[in-house]
Design a protein around this motif. Structure first.
Motif, PDB file in Angstrom:
ATOM      1  N   GLU A   1      -5.823   5.084   0.487  1.00 11.63           N
ATOM      2  CA  GLU A   1      -4.942   4.547  -0.639  1.00 11.63           C
ATOM      3  C   GLU A   1      -4.903   5.430  -1.715  1.00 11.63           C
TER       4      GLU A   1
ATOM      5  N   HIS B   1       0.052   7.878   5.558  1.00 11.93           N
ATOM      6  CA  HIS B   1      -1.120   7.105   4.812  1.00 11.93           C
ATOM      7  C   HIS B   1      -1.131   5.629   5.867  1.00 11.93           C
TER       8      HIS B   1
ATOM      9  N   LEU C   1       0.884  -1.285   0.168  1.00  6.26           N
ATOM     10  CA  LEU C   1      -0.092  -0.220   0.004  1.00  6.26           C
ATOM     11  C   LEU C   1       0.782   1.392  -0.018  1.00  6.26           C
ATOM     12  N   TYR C   2       0.232   2.413  -0.164  1.00  4.78           N
ATOM     13  CA  TYR C   2       1.053   3.716  -0.450  1.00  4.78           C
ATOM     14  C   TYR C   2       2.014   3.916   1.122  1.00  4.78           C
TER      15      TYR C   2
END
Length: 181
Positions: A154, A74, A68-69
């Motif tokens: 995201e 985040h 994921l990011y």
């Protein structure tokens, strides 16, 4: 969505605990030792470290392995959203356990709520696939708000993020609303 569903299953242990201690609670409350709200706040404070530890032990490796990011903000929002969702699941398990006669009935009722929330969480059934009169049902699923918040978190900083969210039927500006709900 899978992470939220798995974490919500961890709340099942509290169902049995509440039902087994109900008689003691009723006796002590009747004696004026504490109020119902204090009892449930204390139960939450006891369970909170376990729930947060569960989120950390599973969420940290999951977040980075999935890819994921890769950014601290985040990641922190991801962990906060998943923690909030598990707290909602815990709250539902407490309400159901308090209203049920036995452990089997409480577990069955909690599973119905879990499956209902999963089905209307936005992953299996998109908002646009439902008839207009039934679209309000999505807003009764606590997974819907968690799933939308995770997707917005995201995709919001990617150039292609807004079209992806729109295609899925989610609002790119709904992060704070979803966290608030």
């Amino acid at each position: 969505l899978f992470v939220m569903c798995v974490f919500s299953l961890f709340c099942l242990a509290s169902v049995g605990t509440l039902i087994h201690t109900r008689l003691r609670f009723q006796r002590e409350r009747a004696a004026g030792l504490y109020t119902t709200s204090v009892y449930f706040i204390a139960r939450l404070l006891v369970e909170l470290p376990v729930l947060v530890a569960t989120v950390l032990l599973y969420g940290v490796p999951c977040y980075w392995m999935v890819g994921l990011y890769a950014d601290a903000e985040h990641f922190a929002v991801f962990m906060a959203i998943v923690t909030l969702v598990i707290l909602v699941g815990f709250s539902w398990s407490e309400v159901i356990a308090a209203a049920s006669d036995g452990v089997n009935m409480a577990v069955a009722a909690y599973m119905v709520v879990l499956v209902y929330s999963l089905l209307l969480g936005g992953f299996i059934v998109k908002k646009s696939d439902l008839p207009a009169a039934g679209q309000y049902a999505l807003y009764t699923s606590y997974f819907y708000f968690g799933y939308e918040a995770l997707l917005v978190n995201e995709f919001k900083d990617y150039d292609y993020g807004a079209p992806v969210l729109e295609h899925l039927g989610f609002d790119a500006d709904a992060l704070y609303r979803d966290v608030g709900v």
